[in-house]
Every structure is written in structure tokens, then in C-alpha cells.
Design a protein around this motif. Structure first.
Motif, PDB file in Angstrom:
ATOM      1  N   TYR A  62       0.684  -1.123   0.161  1.00 15.99           N
ATOM      2  CA  TYR A  62       0.218  -0.563   0.117  1.00 15.99           C
ATOM      3  C   TYR A  62       1.205   1.158   0.210  1.00 15.99           C
ATOM      4  CZ  TYR A  62      -3.408   2.972   1.698  1.00 15.99           C
ATOM      5  OH  TYR A  62      -4.717   4.270   1.429  1.00 15.99           O
ATOM      6  N   LYS A  63       0.743   2.158  -1.347  1.00 13.68           N
ATOM      7  CA  LYS A  63       1.561   3.013  -0.841  1.00 13.68           C
ATOM      8  C   LYS A  63       1.350   4.265  -1.953  1.00 13.68           C
ATOM      9  CE  LYS A  63       5.988   2.233  -3.576  1.00 13.68           C
ATOM     10  NZ  LYS A  63       7.105   1.282  -4.240  1.00 13.68           N
ATOM     11  N   LYS A  64       1.389   4.910  -1.650  1.00 10.38           N
ATOM     12  CA  LYS A  64       1.471   6.924  -2.874  1.00 10.38           C
ATOM     13  C   LYS A  64       2.448   7.100  -3.945  1.00 10.38           C
ATOM     14  CE  LYS A  64      -0.370  11.325  -1.838  1.00 10.38           C
ATOM     15  NZ  LYS A  64      -0.676  12.555  -1.084  1.00 10.38           N
ATOM     16  N   ASN A 115      -1.652   9.557  -5.765  1.00 14.05           N
ATOM     17  CA  ASN A 115      -2.999   8.278  -5.903  1.00 14.05           C
ATOM     18  C   ASN A 115      -2.737   8.141  -5.268  1.00 14.05           C
ATOM     19  OD1 ASN A 115      -4.626   9.283  -7.718  1.00 14.05           O
ATOM     20  ND2 ASN A 115      -3.276   8.569  -9.665  1.00 14.05           N
ATOM     21  N   TRP A 116      -2.814   6.768  -4.151  1.00 17.38           N
ATOM     22  CA  TRP A 116      -2.988   5.271  -3.608  1.00 17.38           C
ATOM     23  C   TRP A 116      -3.126   4.628  -4.088  1.00 17.38           C
ATOM     24  CZ3 TRP A 116      -0.247   5.287   0.902  1.00 17.38           C
ATOM     25  CH2 TRP A 116       0.296   6.338   1.668  1.00 17.38           C
ATOM     26  N   TYR A 117      -2.382   3.004  -3.939  1.00 20.67           N
ATOM     27  CA  TYR A 117      -2.074   1.413  -5.175  1.00 20.67           C
ATOM     28  C   TYR A 117      -2.238   1.094  -4.069  1.00 20.67           C
ATOM     29  CZ  TYR A 117      -1.585   4.848  -8.910  1.00 20.67           C
ATOM     30  OH  TYR A 117      -2.063   5.629 -10.154  1.00 20.67           O
ATOM     31  N   LEU A 118      -3.013  -0.474  -3.245  1.00 22.09           N
ATOM     32  CA  LEU A 118      -3.445  -0.960  -3.123  1.00 22.09           C
ATOM     33  C   LEU A 118      -2.967  -2.335  -3.992  1.00 22.09           C
ATOM     34  CD1 LEU A 118      -4.034  -2.549  -0.442  1.00 22.09           C
ATOM     35  CD2 LEU A 118      -6.358  -2.704  -1.114  1.00 22.09           C
ATOM     36  N   ARG A 119      -1.749  -3.164  -3.655  1.00 21.39           N
ATOM     37  CA  ARG A 119      -1.328  -4.221  -5.079  1.00 21.39           C
ATOM     38  C   ARG A 119      -1.136  -5.354  -4.175  1.00 21.39           C
ATOM     39  NH1 ARG A 119       2.964   0.247  -6.136  1.00 21.39           N
ATOM     40  NH2 ARG A 119       1.397   1.454  -8.488  1.00 21.39           N
ATOM     41  N   ILE A 145     -10.056   1.151   4.757  1.00 22.11           N
ATOM     42  CA  ILE A 145      -8.800   2.691   4.087  1.00 22.11           C
ATOM     43  C   ILE A 145      -9.762   3.648   3.837  1.00 22.11           C
ATOM     44  CG2 ILE A 145      -7.666   2.550   2.081  1.00 22.11           C
ATOM     45  CD1 ILE A 145      -6.693   0.354   1.656  1.00 22.11           C
ATOM     46  N   SER A 188      -9.310   6.609   2.831  1.00 22.55           N
ATOM     47  CA  SER A 188      -9.264   7.411   1.333  1.00 22.55           C
ATOM     48  C   SER A 188      -9.401   5.816   0.252  1.00 22.55           C
ATOM     49  CB  SER A 188      -7.980   7.585   1.701  1.00 22.55           C
ATOM     50  OG  SER A 188      -7.260   6.925   1.675  1.00 22.55           O
ATOM     51  N   SER A 189      -9.233   7.289  -0.500  1.00 22.28           N
ATOM     52  CA  SER A 189      -9.625   6.181  -2.214  1.00 22.28           C
ATOM     53  C   SER A 189      -8.606   5.685  -2.528  1.00 22.28           C
ATOM     54  CB  SER A 189     -10.588   7.247  -3.343  1.00 22.28           C
ATOM     55  OG  SER A 189      -9.409   8.002  -3.715  1.00 22.28           O
ATOM     56  N   TYR A 190      -7.897   4.783  -3.517  1.00 21.84           N
ATOM     57  CA  TYR A 190      -7.422   3.923  -3.768  1.00 21.84           C
ATOM     58  C   TYR A 190      -7.627   3.610  -4.781  1.00 21.84           C
ATOM     59  CZ  TYR A 190      -9.277   0.080  -1.774  1.00 21.84           C
ATOM     60  OH  TYR A 190     -10.241  -1.048  -1.061  1.00 21.84           O
TER      61      TYR A 190
END
Length: 157
Positions: A30-32, A36-40, A71, A73-75
Motif C-alpha cells: 500500500y503506497k502513495k 494517488n494511493w495504490y493497494l497492490r 482504508i 481514502s480512495s485508492y
């Protein structure tokens, strides 16, 4: 009690979904990046995963994340293969990697080096043994697991 990390929560939610689909949960990130934030979520199975495996996990995990809403915030959710340079984190990852070429980064120098690349020849849970070459000379390093910052499979050139 410390607040649970997003990656730990998602790993706990994704584990049973991956098992249902017949794949292994390899890693959660989970990183910015930029704004944008990305959940991989990285999955794998013997012979590799395909787009259908990724889609099934993504759809089921997305529903579960909507229910639990861990979570705020949006991601963007991405489910994919870990690729050729798969991270090694769990004991089973290291056991499966015996005989393969790996890249190991350390927290501090060990035998004068912070980075090793070579064949993983042994793993006993407490340490791993690498066979590597320096200027054509074959060497061996037995590295305690607590010294390892990160490890992954590596492509040998």
C-alpha cells in the motif's frame, strides 16, 4: 495497542480469497505514488497466474474491502503476479527458492557487503547460505535472517 497496518488488514482479508481461487497470496503493498494511493496484491501459483486468476481475486477482494472498509481514502486496487523477481518473505518462500539465484539486501554490512547475489544453497529458518562469485572466485556466506532487510528471486544475467 498499536493501530493495525493497512497491509496487515488486507493480507488477512485476501488470504482466504486467494485460497478459494487456488492461488497463493505472495505480498500486499500500500503506497502513495504522486497524488494517488495504490493497494497492490500479488498472487502466484505453480505455473504462474493468468488474467482470470487476477480478476477473480480482484473482484472478490474488492467486495470484501467495500464491506470492511479498512482504508478511509480512495485508492486503486491492483492484483497481479509478483513477476520474475518475486519477493522472499515467508519461510516457505525461502525453502522453495533453494537452488535458485537470489538478491539479498542487508540492514548492515556482513562479511564486508550489504548486498549479495548468488545461489541460495541452504535455509534453516535461522539463516540462509548463499554461493556467489567475486571476480571469478566462488565464495559462500551464511547470513542470519535478522540481518536481512529484503530478499527476492533475481534474474541472472
Amino acid at each position: 495497542m498499536p493501530k493495525e497496518r493497512v497491509t496487515d488488514i488486507v493480507e488477512r482479508l485476501a488470504q482466504p480469497i486467494a485460497a478459494e481461487v487456488g492461488v497463493e497470496l505472495v505480498d500486499v503493498e500500500y503506497k502513495k505514488e504522486g497524488a494517488n494511493w495504490y493497494l497492490r496484491v500479488f498472487i502466484d501459483k505453480e505455473g504462474g497466474v493468468d488474467i482470470d486468476d487476477c480478476t477473480r481475486v480482484s473482484e472478490r477482494l474488492s467486495e470484501r474491502l467495500d464491506e470492511v472498509d479498512p482504508i478511509p481514502s480512495s485508492y486503486f486496487l491492483e492484483v497481479s503476479s509478483p513477476g520474475a523477481e518475486r519477493p522472499l518473505k515467508k519461510p516457505s518462500d525461502f525453502e522453495r527458492a533453494i537452488g535458485q539465484f537470489v538478491h539479498v539486501s542487508l540492514y548492515e554490512p556482513w562479511q564486508g557487503q550489504k548486498v549479495f547475489e548468488g545461489e541460495l544453497t541452504e535455509y534453516d529458518g535461522e539463516s540462509l547460505t548463499l554461493s556467489y562469485a567475486v571476480k571469478g572466485v566462488r565464495k559462500t556466506a551464511r547470513i542470519p535472517m535478522e540481518k536481512i532487510a529484503a530478499a527476492r528471486l533475481a534474474v541472472q544475467l
